[in-house]
Design an enzyme around this catalytic site. Sequence first.
Site, PDB file in Angstrom:
ATOM      1  N   GLU A  53      43.034  52.407  94.743  1.00 28.09           N
ATOM      2  CA  GLU A  53      42.658  53.819  94.551  1.00 28.09           C
ATOM      3  C   GLU A  53      41.423  54.201  95.366  1.00 28.09           C
ATOM      4  OE1 GLU A  53      44.890  56.054  93.756  1.00 28.09           O
ATOM      5  OE2 GLU A  53      45.205  54.918  91.918  1.00 28.09           O
ATOM      6  N   HIS A  54      41.508  55.346  95.996  1.00 30.68           N
ATOM      7  CA  HIS A  54      40.407  55.876  96.811  1.00 30.68           C
ATOM      8  C   HIS A  54      40.013  54.917  97.920  1.00 30.68           C
ATOM      9  CE1 HIS A  54      39.457  59.584  94.652  1.00 30.68           C
ATOM     10  NE2 HIS A  54      39.793  58.931  93.565  1.00 30.68           N
ATOM     11  N   ASP A  60      42.502  54.555 100.722  1.00 29.72           N
ATOM     12  CA  ASP A  60      43.298  54.880 101.923  1.00 29.72           C
ATOM     13  C   ASP A  60      42.439  55.590 102.965  1.00 29.72           C
ATOM     14  OD1 ASP A  60      43.204  57.245 100.363  1.00 29.72           O
ATOM     15  OD2 ASP A  60      45.314  57.775 100.725  1.00 29.72           O
ATOM     16  N   GLY A 103      47.652  63.458  89.375  1.00 32.24           N
ATOM     17  CA  GLY A 103      47.547  62.183  90.081  1.00 32.24           C
ATOM     18  C   GLY A 103      48.876  61.588  90.502  1.00 32.24           C
ATOM     19  N   SER A 147      51.796  65.894  93.223  1.00 33.01           N
ATOM     20  CA  SER A 147      52.632  67.091  93.326  1.00 33.01           C
ATOM     21  C   SER A 147      52.289  67.852  94.602  1.00 33.01           C
ATOM     22  CB  SER A 147      52.443  67.987  92.106  1.00 33.01           C
ATOM     23  OG  SER A 147      51.131  68.512  92.050  1.00 33.01           O
ATOM     24  N   ASP A 205      49.972  59.426 100.037  1.00 30.85           N
ATOM     25  CA  ASP A 205      50.982  60.198  99.301  1.00 30.85           C
ATOM     26  C   ASP A 205      52.128  60.645 100.211  1.00 30.85           C
ATOM     27  OD1 ASP A 205      48.909  59.931  97.560  1.00 30.85           O
ATOM     28  OD2 ASP A 205      48.263  62.021  97.671  1.00 30.85           O
ATOM     29  N   ASN A 222      42.396  70.395  89.765  1.00 28.46           N
ATOM     30  CA  ASN A 222      42.936  70.700  91.089  1.00 28.46           C
ATOM     31  C   ASN A 222      41.936  70.223  92.130  1.00 28.46           C
ATOM     32  OD1 ASN A 222      43.237  73.399  93.315  1.00 28.46           O
ATOM     33  ND2 ASN A 222      44.763  71.812  93.082  1.00 28.46           N
TER      34      ASN A 222
HETATM   35  P1  ADP Z   1      48.275  66.361  92.349  1.00 25.92           P
HETATM   36  O1  ADP Z   1      47.449  65.246  91.810  1.00 25.92           O
HETATM   37  O2  ADP Z   1      49.425  66.673  91.448  1.00 25.92           O
HETATM   38  O3  ADP Z   1      48.663  66.202  93.774  1.00 25.92           O
HETATM   39  P2  ADP Z   1      46.489  68.479  93.285  1.00 25.92           P
HETATM   40  O4  ADP Z   1      45.320  69.016  92.523  1.00 25.92           O
HETATM   41  O5  ADP Z   1      46.200  67.750  94.531  1.00 25.92           O
HETATM   42  O6  ADP Z   1      47.314  67.630  92.229  1.00 25.92           O
HETATM   43  O7  ADP Z   1      47.481  69.683  93.667  1.00 25.92           O
HETATM   44  C1  ADP Z   1      48.230  70.384  92.699  1.00 25.92           C
HETATM   45  C2  ADP Z   1      48.622  71.759  93.238  1.00 25.92           C
HETATM   46  O8  ADP Z   1      49.904  71.678  93.918  1.00 25.92           O
HETATM   47  C3  ADP Z   1      48.835  72.769  92.125  1.00 25.92           C
HETATM   48  O9  ADP Z   1      47.617  73.355  91.704  1.00 25.92           O
HETATM   49  C4  ADP Z   1      49.774  73.779  92.792  1.00 25.92           C
HETATM   50  O10 ADP Z   1      49.065  74.670  93.632  1.00 25.92           O
HETATM   51  C5  ADP Z   1      50.646  72.883  93.695  1.00 25.92           C
HETATM   52  N1  ADP Z   1      51.908  72.555  92.973  1.00 25.92           N
HETATM   53  C6  ADP Z   1      52.184  71.451  92.258  1.00 25.92           C
HETATM   54  N2  ADP Z   1      53.431  71.510  91.725  1.00 25.92           N
HETATM   55  C7  ADP Z   1      53.959  72.677  92.115  1.00 25.92           C
HETATM   56  C8  ADP Z   1      55.229  73.348  91.897  1.00 25.92           C
HETATM   57  N3  ADP Z   1      56.179  72.823  91.144  1.00 25.92           N
HETATM   58  N4  ADP Z   1      55.407  74.536  92.472  1.00 25.92           N
HETATM   59  C9  ADP Z   1      54.433  75.095  93.231  1.00 25.92           C
HETATM   60  N5  ADP Z   1      53.231  74.530  93.476  1.00 25.92           N
HETATM   61  C10 ADP Z   1      52.990  73.348  92.920  1.00 25.92           C
HETATM   62  P1  NG1 Z   2      46.222  62.715  94.544  1.00 27.44           P
HETATM   63  O1  NG1 Z   2      46.203  61.964  93.290  1.00 27.44           O
HETATM   64  O2  NG1 Z   2      47.622  63.078  94.965  1.00 27.44           O
HETATM   65  O3  NG1 Z   2      45.293  63.890  94.600  1.00 27.44           O
HETATM   66  C1  NG1 Z   2      44.493  61.698  96.367  1.00 27.44           C
HETATM   67  C2  NG1 Z   2      44.692  61.617  97.882  1.00 27.44           C
HETATM   68  C3  NG1 Z   2      45.203  60.229  98.325  1.00 27.44           C
HETATM   69  C4  NG1 Z   2      44.297  59.130  97.758  1.00 27.44           C
HETATM   70  C5  NG1 Z   2      44.155  59.322  96.238  1.00 27.44           C
HETATM   71  C6  NG1 Z   2      43.198  58.338  95.600  1.00 27.44           C
HETATM   72  C7  NG1 Z   2      45.413  63.709  98.952  1.00 27.44           C
HETATM   73  C8  NG1 Z   2      46.557  64.553  99.327  1.00 27.44           C
HETATM   74  N1  NG1 Z   2      45.702  62.586  98.285  1.00 27.44           N
HETATM   75  O4  NG1 Z   2      45.740  61.672  95.708  1.00 27.44           O
HETATM   76  O5  NG1 Z   2      45.239  60.154  99.742  1.00 27.44           O
HETATM   77  O6  NG1 Z   2      43.048  59.122  98.393  1.00 27.44           O
HETATM   78  O7  NG1 Z   2      43.681  60.629  95.904  1.00 27.44           O
HETATM   79  O8  NG1 Z   2      43.617  57.029  95.817  1.00 27.44           O
HETATM   80  O9  NG1 Z   2      44.277  64.038  99.255  1.00 27.44           O
END
Ligand code: ADP
Ligand code: NG1
Length: 464
Positions: free
Chosen positions: A53-54, A56, A148, A151, A195, A238
Amino acid sequence: MADPPVYKIDSLLETNERQHARFMRMVAAFKTKFGSEPEFIARAPGRVNLIGEHIDYCGYSVLPMAIEQDICAAVRRNDSQKIRLTNLDSDQYCDYETGVSDVKIDRNNPQWYHYFFCGYRGVLEHLDLDKSQGMDILVHGTVPKNAGLSSSSALVCVSGLATAHVNGKTISKLTMAEICAKCERYIGTQGGGMDQSISFLAEAGSAKLISFNPIRTEEVNLPEGSVFVISNCCVELNKAATSHFNQRVAECKIATQVLAKQNGVDGGAVKRFYDLQSALDASYDKMLELVASGLHPEPYKRSEILQILGLSDDELVASCLSQNTRDTQTFQLRQRAEHVFSEAGRVVEFKKTCDSDVADKIGTLGTLMSASHVSCSKMYECSCAELDRLTEICRDAGALGSRLTGAGWGGCAVSVVPAERLKGFLETVSSKYFESSGPKLDGRKLEEVLFATKPGSGASVYRF
Ligand code: ADP
Ligand code: NG1
């Protein structure tokens, strides 16, 4: 490297009836919204990171697998030079429309469609096109958001794939992974590429060891009799809307420079911890010694860093900071570096254990996963009280190891559970975390916040 596979939608009737039924719901909603059927549906999965974790974005290998949950986009070309976006979950995600050449990504106020535009823009830049065909798009996702399980990257990857497909181009999975790893940074988070790589390069049945620069993968066969269970602590964050994530990226960059200076390495030649370790040709243990002797445990003030590195404030901003960390005044260096070097070593041990004949494979993996959680929580400070409590409940309920997965500060834990303990494990976690003093499920079913998972397949396209 192969291209993302293209399947017939009807093939799902034999392999995955539930997905077929969902696609039919998407098609019906698409027709209601846009007046005709979509031409294809693109799909990109979320992922669960088993360990690593953290690290890459520090250049180190990670060990995720794709999950069944995904984001899909039903798409049709239009002749009006517009990108028209709608979402099946219209209560959460509003419609949006813009011209094909007017796409903007607002990193100060990230909305769901800005993630779509990251993939759109990344692919157009790769193809050297200044605009796309007009597109009508209906999105539907089953990856829990801000939890996490990636998405956001599933959305970026599906939009990249849809944009390539709608413009009649095929781009290999590896190139798509590289494009999407880069272009998700348009939203502001400076992720490392895990990811997007697993979303395109996953294969059903095995986890992957993913390495970077350039991206490459090795298959990891998880031990027989082990089940990986995801539980969501239901705290959401977010990443693009806060500076937590980029703050850690900045701390790692600064710590790399300080350690480089202390050890006679040219700072200009090393951007990440991995580059520094390679330049020093040192083991993980040796790097941990250098960290312990070179970095103090108290936070570093900005002025102290400028003095150590001999940089002006503008040079520090240009080399290590981002838009949302440019004004940060204190940086924690030693604890972050300790986490990264120890976690990178645990990834190597995890893979070695999976490849070995040791008697207690599952127990050994569990010990590594729990050690990873402690390091994330105490050294990297990317956990939260709810996640700490949930991982403890998971261990008490029979998991041999449990840790947060993904960026953290909320979201999901992943636990390794011997198959014969699975039923009791699920019952105990359900009653101790989700029922007693548990979080609000906000209409979600228990099986959406607590479920066993197995390695799923990578992104693909479905045609009629
Ligand atoms: P994650 O850990 O799930 O990647 P992030 O905080 O990096 O979380 O990003 C999540 C964002 O992705 C949400 O706030 C939204 O803007 C977008 N998102 C996630 N799922 C959907 C969906 N089903 N439809 C539209 N946007 C989405
Ligand atoms: P998530 O959990 O999808 O926000 C983020 C980074 C990864 C990695 C992990 C921690 C993005 C898109 N993804 O993942 O590259 O650093 O945190 O291991 O920034």
